[in-house]
Design an enzyme around this catalytic site. Sequence first.
Site, mmCIF file in Angstrom:
data_model
loop_
_atom_site.group_PDB
_atom_site.id
_atom_site.type_symbol
_atom_site.label_atom_id
_atom_site.label_comp_id
_atom_site.label_asym_id
_atom_site.label_seq_id
_atom_site.Cartn_x
_atom_site.Cartn_y
_atom_site.Cartn_z
ATOM 1 N N GLY A 17 0.796 -1.237 0.000
ATOM 2 C CA GLY A 17 0.000 0.000 0.000
ATOM 3 C C GLY A 17 0.822 1.277 0.000
ATOM 4 O O GLY A 17 0.262 2.374 0.004
ATOM 5 N N THR A 19 2.927 2.263 -2.425
ATOM 6 C CA THR A 19 3.249 2.780 -3.761
ATOM 7 C C THR A 19 2.118 2.487 -4.742
ATOM 8 O O THR A 19 1.243 1.665 -4.475
ATOM 9 C CB THR A 19 4.536 2.109 -4.321
ATOM 10 O OG1 THR A 19 4.279 0.710 -4.490
ATOM 11 C CG2 THR A 19 5.736 2.318 -3.414
ATOM 12 N N GLY A 20 2.196 3.150 -5.882
ATOM 13 C CA GLY A 20 1.401 2.790 -7.056
ATOM 14 C C GLY A 20 -0.087 2.608 -6.781
ATOM 15 O O GLY A 20 -0.753 3.446 -6.164
ATOM 16 N N SER A 107 16.405 -17.859 -13.265
ATOM 17 C CA SER A 107 17.010 -18.754 -12.268
ATOM 18 C C SER A 107 15.882 -19.301 -11.385
ATOM 19 O O SER A 107 14.769 -18.745 -11.343
ATOM 20 C CB SER A 107 18.021 -17.986 -11.402
ATOM 21 O OG SER A 107 17.341 -17.056 -10.575
ATOM 22 N N TYR A 149 -3.545 -11.204 -17.827
ATOM 23 C CA TYR A 149 -2.896 -12.400 -18.396
ATOM 24 C C TYR A 149 -2.946 -13.603 -17.450
ATOM 25 O O TYR A 149 -2.334 -14.626 -17.727
ATOM 26 C CB TYR A 149 -1.469 -12.091 -18.877
ATOM 27 C CG TYR A 149 -0.515 -11.546 -17.841
ATOM 28 C CD1 TYR A 149 -0.056 -12.326 -16.775
ATOM 29 C CD2 TYR A 149 -0.023 -10.253 -17.958
ATOM 30 C CE1 TYR A 149 0.835 -11.834 -15.842
ATOM 31 C CE2 TYR A 149 0.869 -9.738 -17.021
ATOM 32 C CZ TYR A 149 1.287 -10.542 -15.969
ATOM 33 O OH TYR A 149 2.175 -10.044 -15.048
ATOM 34 N N PRO A 190 -6.436 -5.788 -13.743
ATOM 35 C CA PRO A 190 -6.162 -4.545 -14.470
ATOM 36 C C PRO A 190 -5.305 -4.783 -15.706
ATOM 37 O O PRO A 190 -4.438 -5.647 -15.720
ATOM 38 C CB PRO A 190 -5.367 -3.693 -13.466
ATOM 39 C CG PRO A 190 -5.299 -4.482 -12.191
ATOM 40 C CD PRO A 190 -5.592 -5.906 -12.547
ATOM 41 N N GLY A 191 -5.548 -3.981 -16.730
ATOM 42 C CA GLY A 191 -4.593 -3.825 -17.822
ATOM 43 C C GLY A 191 -3.567 -2.782 -17.402
ATOM 44 O O GLY A 191 -3.490 -2.413 -16.230
#
Length: 283
Positions: A17, A19-20, A107, A149, A190-191
């Site tokens: 929560g 950021t962004g 990896s 996706y 979300p896209g």
Amino acid sequence: MYANDALNGSTILITGGGTGLGRAMAERFAGVGAAVAVLGRREDPLAETVAAIQSAGGTAAYAAGADVRDPASLEAAVASLEEEVGPINGLVNNAAGNFLCASEDLSANAFNSVVQIVLYGTFHATQALGRRWIERGSGGVMLNISTTYAWTGSSFVLPSACAKAGVLAMTRSLAVEWATYGIRANAIAPGPIPTEGAFSRLMPPGAVEAHAKQRIPLGRLGTREELADLATFLMSPMASWITGEVVTIDGGEVLKAGGEFNGFTDHPREQFKAALASMRPSK
Ligand code: HXC
Ligand code: NAP
């Protein structure tokens, strides 16, 4: 868009929560009456989010440092937050890790790192809150931030695609299993929505504008505010009979990619209609 008491009585924990999109949801929820707790690994963004909420007039904003991959750290953070803020009755599983990488070059630790954050982290937070809600008989609301996706898979983000698909399965499984406890579980897919965290890792410079115009029928990227508004609805009593649902918010991007003739929408419409007319059998 909403009454300023739309989330009165909600105390919501948002992982990632600071950021962004997580921060946008925290600010939006607080603006319509929720007490909000943000959780992440880095202290600074969390503190900035709390300060932004408080300077906008929201008093009930809290932060706790934890790594969602570590159930003990998460459990301690939830316990200490509840001492401060009281019982948490909403959870947004938003924390994620992701990067572009050819799958043959991943990896084991790279695959593990993303799956641990996205899938295990969602499970750990869900269980920490779900157990409390069941024990208290209080019910609760969960919202998982997935991606479009999760259904189709995607090249170059294999760990994220696998983990987000698992998050959808978790959402639908718990929507039914925990309905008896009054717990709702939904997801948002979300896209592309510009955030520093996502775009610095996933959008090669210069590709953004072209990406929006070519792929998204509504012709633009999404905004944090649009995502936060949808999340507010799903977390609120307005959605009290919605559970196990996944709401796509992508300007039509995924549908366009799948429809056989959708590419024709890229041509100027009058030119295309003239071509259609020329194909029509004459009477
Ligand atoms: C290949 C990489 C890599 C890269 C890291 N690794 N970045 N491999 N390409 N770009 C490998 C490392 O070499 C290491 O493997 C392993 O991954 C773990 O890396 P660390 O840096 O040690 O891990 P950690 O510090 O835990 O960081 C986790 C992280 C990082 C996922 C790698 O990017 C992160 O903290 N992300 C959080 C924020 C984020 O990703 N936001 C975007 C969300 S957007 P080895 O083998 O060397 O030890 C999103 C959906 C967007 O999810 C959809 C858009 C439409
Ligand atoms: P972001 O800013 O990078 O958000 C990710 C957040 O997760 C960060 O605050 C990060 O904080 C936190 N986090 C990462 N690993 C963590 C861990 N191990 N423990 C606790 N917190 C952790 O990216 P965003 O774009 O806002 O993404 C938010 C959500 O939206 C994600 O679920 C993402 O998959 C989804 N999404 C985004 C887009 C988009 O276009 N932006 C599209 C589809 C889906 P710390 O690093 O401080 O821990």
